[in-house]
Motif scaffolding. Structure first.
Motif, PDB file in Angstrom:
ATOM      1  N   GLY A 135       0.838  -1.189  -0.085  1.00 19.21           N
ATOM      2  CA  GLY A 135       0.072  -0.439   0.220  1.00 19.21           C
ATOM      3  C   GLY A 135       0.889   0.742   0.149  1.00 19.21           C
ATOM      4  N   PHE A 136       0.351   2.729   0.023  1.00 15.48           N
ATOM      5  CA  PHE A 136       0.897   3.768   0.104  1.00 15.48           C
ATOM      6  C   PHE A 136       1.266   4.148   1.034  1.00 15.48           C
ATOM      7  CE2 PHE A 136       0.703   8.348  -0.058  1.00 15.48           C
ATOM      8  CZ  PHE A 136       2.063   8.183  -0.912  1.00 15.48           C
ATOM      9  N   ASP A 137       2.389   4.623   1.752  1.00 10.04           N
ATOM     10  CA  ASP A 137       2.558   4.814   3.350  1.00 10.04           C
ATOM     11  C   ASP A 137       3.744   6.287   2.623  1.00 10.04           C
ATOM     12  OD1 ASP A 137       4.243   5.472   5.619  1.00 10.04           O
ATOM     13  OD2 ASP A 137       3.859   3.154   5.744  1.00 10.04           O
ATOM     14  N   PHE A 138       3.336   7.329   2.747  1.00 20.22           N
ATOM     15  CA  PHE A 138       3.830   8.724   2.578  1.00 20.22           C
ATOM     16  C   PHE A 138       5.178   8.325   3.588  1.00 20.22           C
ATOM     17  CE2 PHE A 138       4.279  13.056   2.115  1.00 20.22           C
ATOM     18  CZ  PHE A 138       3.126  13.333   0.605  1.00 20.22           C
ATOM     19  N   GLU A 139       5.245   7.990   4.412  1.00 19.39           N
ATOM     20  CA  GLU A 139       6.995   7.552   5.440  1.00 19.39           C
ATOM     21  C   GLU A 139       8.202   7.531   3.473  1.00 19.39           C
ATOM     22  OE1 GLU A 139       6.285   5.470   9.196  1.00 19.39           O
ATOM     23  OE2 GLU A 139       8.246   4.744   8.055  1.00 19.39           O
ATOM     24  N   LEU A 178       2.198  10.973  -8.513  1.00 22.35           N
ATOM     25  CA  LEU A 178       1.765  11.542  -6.528  1.00 22.35           C
ATOM     26  C   LEU A 178       1.600  13.374  -7.147  1.00 22.35           C
ATOM     27  CD1 LEU A 178       0.910  11.193  -4.047  1.00 22.35           C
ATOM     28  CD2 LEU A 178       3.753  10.754  -3.653  1.00 22.35           C
ATOM     29  N   TRP A 227     -11.285  16.002   5.406  1.00 20.79           N
ATOM     30  CA  TRP A 227      -9.697  15.296   5.288  1.00 20.79           C
ATOM     31  C   TRP A 227      -8.527  16.218   5.853  1.00 20.79           C
ATOM     32  CZ3 TRP A 227      -8.457  11.865   0.917  1.00 20.79           C
ATOM     33  CH2 TRP A 227     -10.004  11.086   0.334  1.00 20.79           C
ATOM     34  N   ASP A 228      -7.769  16.071   5.908  1.00 15.38           N
ATOM     35  CA  ASP A 228      -6.947  16.693   7.017  1.00 15.38           C
ATOM     36  C   ASP A 228      -5.730  17.712   5.641  1.00 15.38           C
ATOM     37  OD1 ASP A 228      -7.709  15.877   9.077  1.00 15.38           O
ATOM     38  OD2 ASP A 228      -6.130  14.222   9.305  1.00 15.38           O
ATOM     39  N   MET A 229      -5.391  17.000   4.357  1.00 15.18           N
ATOM     40  CA  MET A 229      -4.677  17.607   3.352  1.00 15.18           C
ATOM     41  C   MET A 229      -5.235  17.852   2.335  1.00 15.18           C
ATOM     42  SD  MET A 229      -0.754  16.011   4.681  1.00 15.18           S
ATOM     43  CE  MET A 229      -1.367  14.899   3.819  1.00 15.18           C
ATOM     44  N   PRO A 288      -4.645  14.980  -4.286  1.00  7.47           N
ATOM     45  CA  PRO A 288      -4.297  15.476  -5.494  1.00  7.47           C
ATOM     46  C   PRO A 288      -5.142  14.282  -6.404  1.00  7.47           C
ATOM     47  CG  PRO A 288      -2.687  13.118  -4.195  1.00  7.47           C
ATOM     48  CD  PRO A 288      -3.708  14.107  -3.045  1.00  7.47           C
ATOM     49  N   LEU A 329      -4.255  12.236  -8.958  1.00 10.32           N
ATOM     50  CA  LEU A 329      -3.592  11.438  -8.520  1.00 10.32           C
ATOM     51  C   LEU A 329      -3.507  10.646 -10.446  1.00 10.32           C
ATOM     52  CD1 LEU A 329      -2.254   9.866  -6.764  1.00 10.32           C
ATOM     53  CD2 LEU A 329      -3.327   8.096  -6.780  1.00 10.32           C
ATOM     54  N   LEU A 335      -8.169   9.813  -8.008  1.00  8.02           N
ATOM     55  CA  LEU A 335      -8.727   9.914  -6.896  1.00  8.02           C
ATOM     56  C   LEU A 335      -9.751  11.532  -6.731  1.00  8.02           C
ATOM     57  CD1 LEU A 335      -5.662  10.096  -4.165  1.00  8.02           C
ATOM     58  CD2 LEU A 335      -7.526   8.252  -4.282  1.00  8.02           C
ATOM     59  N   HIS A 379     -13.357  10.756  -5.544  1.00 14.79           N
ATOM     60  CA  HIS A 379     -13.644  11.606  -4.322  1.00 14.79           C
ATOM     61  C   HIS A 379     -14.370  12.754  -4.354  1.00 14.79           C
ATOM     62  CE1 HIS A 379     -12.042   8.432  -1.755  1.00 14.79           C
ATOM     63  NE2 HIS A 379     -11.443   8.238  -2.572  1.00 14.79           N
ATOM     64  N   GLN A 412      -7.163   0.923   0.325  1.00 10.36           N
ATOM     65  CA  GLN A 412      -6.514   2.234   0.847  1.00 10.36           C
ATOM     66  C   GLN A 412      -7.713   3.546   1.028  1.00 10.36           C
ATOM     67  OE1 GLN A 412      -2.465   2.644   0.026  1.00 10.36           O
ATOM     68  NE2 GLN A 412      -2.275   4.034   1.885  1.00 10.36           N
ATOM     69  N   PHE A 413      -7.794   3.801  -0.518  1.00  8.22           N
ATOM     70  CA  PHE A 413      -8.048   4.937  -0.796  1.00  8.22           C
ATOM     71  C   PHE A 413      -9.735   4.654  -0.907  1.00  8.22           C
ATOM     72  CE2 PHE A 413      -3.504   5.431  -1.478  1.00  8.22           C
ATOM     73  CZ  PHE A 413      -3.704   6.560  -0.972  1.00  8.22           C
ATOM     74  N   LYS A 470       7.214  -2.813   7.435  1.00  5.89           N
ATOM     75  CA  LYS A 470       7.682  -2.181   8.425  1.00  5.89           C
ATOM     76  C   LYS A 470       8.316  -2.577   9.909  1.00  5.89           C
ATOM     77  CE  LYS A 470       7.695   1.147   5.195  1.00  5.89           C
ATOM     78  NZ  LYS A 470       6.109   1.459   4.394  1.00  5.89           N
ATOM     79  N   ARG A 516       7.393  -0.697  12.710  1.00  2.23           N
ATOM     80  CA  ARG A 516       6.589  -0.272  13.109  1.00  2.23           C
ATOM     81  C   ARG A 516       4.973  -1.687  13.385  1.00  2.23           C
ATOM     82  NH1 ARG A 516       4.969   3.307   8.566  1.00  2.23           N
ATOM     83  NH2 ARG A 516       2.630   2.790   7.625  1.00  2.23           N
ATOM     84  N   GLN A 522      -4.519  -6.919   5.758  1.00  3.85           N
ATOM     85  CA  GLN A 522      -3.489  -6.498   4.840  1.00  3.85           C
ATOM     86  C   GLN A 522      -3.845  -4.187   5.479  1.00  3.85           C
ATOM     87  OE1 GLN A 522      -3.586  -4.902   1.575  1.00  3.85           O
ATOM     88  NE2 GLN A 522      -1.955  -4.472   1.790  1.00  3.85           N
ATOM     89  N   VAL A 536      -1.837   0.356   5.783  1.00  4.47           N
ATOM     90  CA  VAL A 536      -1.723   1.747   5.752  1.00  4.47           C
ATOM     91  C   VAL A 536      -3.088   2.063   5.806  1.00  4.47           C
ATOM     92  CG1 VAL A 536       0.743   0.779   4.383  1.00  4.47           C
ATOM     93  CG2 VAL A 536      -1.683   0.704   3.818  1.00  4.47           C
ATOM     94  N   SER A 537      -3.235   3.624   5.916  1.00  2.00           N
ATOM     95  CA  SER A 537      -4.297   4.701   5.900  1.00  2.00           C
ATOM     96  C   SER A 537      -4.456   5.801   4.540  1.00  2.00           C
ATOM     97  CB  SER A 537      -4.810   5.333   7.335  1.00  2.00           C
ATOM     98  OG  SER A 537      -3.713   5.465   8.133  1.00  2.00           O
ATOM     99  N   ASN A 538      -4.932   6.140   4.433  1.00  3.35           N
ATOM    100  CA  ASN A 538      -5.806   6.940   3.440  1.00  3.35           C
ATOM    101  C   ASN A 538      -5.235   8.659   4.216  1.00  3.35           C
ATOM    102  OD1 ASN A 538      -6.300   9.503   1.579  1.00  3.35           O
ATOM    103  ND2 ASN A 538      -8.556   8.605   1.709  1.00  3.35           N
ATOM    104  N   PRO A 539      -3.695   8.729   4.177  1.00  4.29           N
ATOM    105  CA  PRO A 539      -2.925  10.078   4.090  1.00  4.29           C
ATOM    106  C   PRO A 539      -3.446  11.062   4.131  1.00  4.29           C
ATOM    107  CG  PRO A 539      -1.562   9.278   2.550  1.00  4.29           C
ATOM    108  CD  PRO A 539      -2.772   8.432   2.436  1.00  4.29           C
ATOM    109  N   TRP A 540      -4.842  11.102   3.308  1.00  3.82           N
ATOM    110  CA  TRP A 540      -4.747  12.407   3.397  1.00  3.82           C
ATOM    111  C   TRP A 540      -5.961  12.616   4.309  1.00  3.82           C
ATOM    112  CZ3 TRP A 540      -2.992   9.940  -1.310  1.00  3.82           C
ATOM    113  CH2 TRP A 540      -1.763  10.516  -1.763  1.00  3.82           C
ATOM    114  N   ARG A 541      -6.720  11.513   4.432  1.00  8.04           N
ATOM    115  CA  ARG A 541      -8.190  11.835   5.327  1.00  8.04           C
ATOM    116  C   ARG A 541      -7.900  11.891   6.424  1.00  8.04           C
ATOM    117  NH1 ARG A 541     -12.971   7.992   3.761  1.00  8.04           N
ATOM    118  NH2 ARG A 541     -14.377   9.333   4.414  1.00  8.04           N
TER     119      ARG A 541
END
Lengths: 482, 110
Positions: A224-228, A282, A329-331, A334, A336, A355, A381, A422-423, B72, B74, B101, B105-110
């Motif tokens: 999955g997509f991880d901003f880290e 991205l 939503w926090d941010m 994009p 995408l 997205l 969305h 995830q999305f 990872k 974590r 699974q 990960v979660s939706n980072p924008w949410r």
């Protein structure tokens, strides 16, 4: 099993004598537009990987003939022999680049499993009832220290080339795997170590050039997509320009922060063209790449800003999709940009904002200055996800395919199972849809065809995801000309 | 079950309450043992790179036979395991299914 007879005259390859050969495909992109019949079936990937549905992924045969009784239905499914493949992108054993190969047919689909690294060969001799012909098991792929097969193109002379995103452990570097004309592993195509990351590629043999893009190591994007991972530099932002004959990277273009995760690579179809596009998912930009010596702007010429030695190709962001605020939503989100394609007449560029939820159409008559012609909102969305025929849309527009005449644009909604979850988590429960727009190339407009809906949510095994689309007679994302 | 090595009782628990029990030898990946017992679990690469087969260890001990590259630190600290390369070292209870699974990960924008 080979589709190829030995060509009698080996000089045909170099002379490009299109008019008197009987190989597959069309002599020119214009011939593809003029001589092709409207598509009657579409081959579409259907997926169960990563869900609790105990079924293998399949190749779906979708009836797209409006005069047929089974129009918009999935009329046949070729089940793969194993679960867990994540069928993703697939390609033909032959395209218009093989037109000099007498006796070769565009007949076999080469269908890799993104997660399993298993490669399937399907015979489409009977278009509506294709059959699985052979399977290359993952161990045969791992032997070449490669995994995660992605883009599959036939390359001239009957071989198949597959971009591989990782090494045998799902780590970097990736590379390219070649299959021979009998669909057996021929070995690694390039000398190992030319690139680290890999994703999509397109070749333009008349200019001896290939351009490849970068996603990430399989172990990075698979879960999955991880901003880290973005912050750690684990995602790609480079294009690689290859010497096609020598199989070596001649130039690497760093797209910078505007070019994060460059995915689909599309050259214009004209074999003369040295222009193409790549969508950076991205950062949600579309880059125009081109051979700089032929396409330097007037300002560059007047300022004397000559490219450095060896920097013969350039890429500039020509379309920027702005991130948008989403309620709750926090941010800013994009767009995408996940897929793009160029119409067969090289006049329009289409791309999807998975997205946000829109499909866009740009006039690229001037390749360096695309002009927004039209767009459609469907799902996503921000698309006020209006149901089509009462069917709620659970995802955004994703993989695109256009008819050869440029009048019908189709798309599916699944990106990648773990990223979907995830999305668009609801897509696992509802399944994907395939939608269609009617395109008016003369007026540069398109409209959603509300009569067209293929529902992958309503299948015997349970709701399935739908991914890439191909036509039996070649399409705007697979045919290359020499 | 492979002969000649001790086996452990592994309970597989889905979020919806469904549960299966599988006997797994110490030298057999839990995913393979489940398959042999006719219990379907999600999986993908089978090499520890893709995390499709992620489970969460609720009780017991496992050993990964290869580095679980898709997880990872974590995730590992939180008890997530990859069933394609996990062998039991004791009786185990493991949360399984595609939803596990998706927890990685979660939706980072949410």
């Amino acid at each position: 099993m080979s589709d190829a007879q030995q060509p009698d005259d080996t000089t045909a390859h170099t002379e490009h004598e299109h008019h008197d050969t009987e190989g597959p495909g069309y002599a020119t992109p214009q011939a593809a537009i003029e001589e092709s019949e409207p598509e009657e079936v579409a081959y579409v990937m259907g997926l169960y990987v990563g869900t609790d549905v105990d079924a293998p992924d399949f190749l779906g045969v979708v009836d797209v003939d409006p005069d047929s009784d089974t129009y918009t239905e999935i009329v046949d499914r070729v089940e793969m022999p194993n679960r867990g493949d994540e069928l993703h992108h697939f390609g033909w054993n032959a395209c218009s680049s093989s037109c000099h190969m007498d006796g070769l047919e565009r007949r076999h689909l080469v269908i890799p499993g993104q997660r399993s690294s298993r490669i399937h060969v399907v015979d489409t001799k009977d278009r509506r009832n294709p059959e699985l012909e052979s399977v290359i098991e993952p161990e045969e792929v791992f032997e070449h220290d490669l995994s995660a097969p992605h883009t599959t193109h036939c390359i001239p002379d009957g071989q198949i080339l597959i971009s591989m995103l990782g090494d045998a452990d799902g780590d970097l570097p990736g590379g390219f795997l070649a299959l021979d004309e009998n669909f057996e592993v021929d070995g690694r195509w390039e000398p190992p170590g030319e690139i680290e990351m890999n994703y999509d590629y397109w070749y333009q043999p008349r200019h001896n050039v290939m351009v490849s893009s970068e996603w990430a190591a399989p172990k990075t994007y698979y879960p999955g997509f991880d901003f880290e991972d973005v912050e750690a530099g684990n995602y790609g932002q480079r294009l690689h320009v290859w010497d096609w004959e020598n199989k070596t990277v001649e130039q690497t273009i760093d797209l910078g922060e505007e070019g994060l995760i460059p995915l689909e690579v599309r050259f214009l179809h004209s074999p003369e063209a040295t222009h193409g596009y790549v969508g950076a998912a991205l950062s949600s930009n579309v880059f125009h790449f081109h051979e700089a010596s032929e396409a330097r702007s007037a300002s560059e010429q007047s300022s004397g800003d000559k490219p450095r030695d060896g920097d013969e190709w350039r890429a500039e962001s020509v379309i920027d999709v702005e991130a948008r605020e989403h309620d709750g939503w926090d941010m800013p989100v994009p767009g995408l940009v996940t897929d793009l394609l160029v119409s067969m007449d090289d006049r329009y560029l289409f791309f999807s904002n998975w997205l946000h939820g829109d499909v866009r159409m740009y006039d690229i008559s001037d390749p360096a200055n695309p002009r927004l012609a039209d767009r459609i909102w469907a799902g996503g969305h921000f698309g006020d996800p209006a149901p089509v025929q009462d069917r709620e849309l659970a995802g955004g527009p994703q993989m695109l395919q256009l008819s050869l005449d440029g009048e019908r644009l189709y798309w599916t909604t699944s990106l990648f199972s773990s990223w979907d979850n995830q999305f668009y988590p609801e897509e696992a429960e509802r399944g994907s849809v395939m939608l269609k727009a009617d395109v008016d190339p003369r007026n540069g407009s398109m409209s959603l065809d509300e009569e067209f809906l293929v529902d992958f949510g309503d299948l015997p095994g349970g709701p399935a995801r739908a991914h890439e689309i191909r036509w039996p007679d070649g399409d705007c994302t697979s045919d290359v000309w020499q | 079950m492979t002969s000649g090595s001790s086996a452990h009782d592994v309970a597989l628990e889905w979020p919806d309450g469904h549960e299966e029990r599988v006997s797994v030898a110490e030298d057999e990946p839990i995913l393979s043992a489940a398959e042999h017992a006719g219990v379907a679990l999600p999986f993908g690469c089978r090499t520890g790179a893709c995390a499709t087969c992620t489970g969460k260890l609720l009780d017991g001990r496992i050993e990964h036979t290869r580095p679980p590259r898709a997880l990872k630190q974590r995730h590992r600290d939180a008890g997530y395991v990859l069933l394609c390369i996990a062998e039991p070292r004791s009786d185990c209870r493991i949360a399984v299914g595609a939803d596990i699974q998706a927890e990685l990960v979660s939706n980072p924008w949410r």
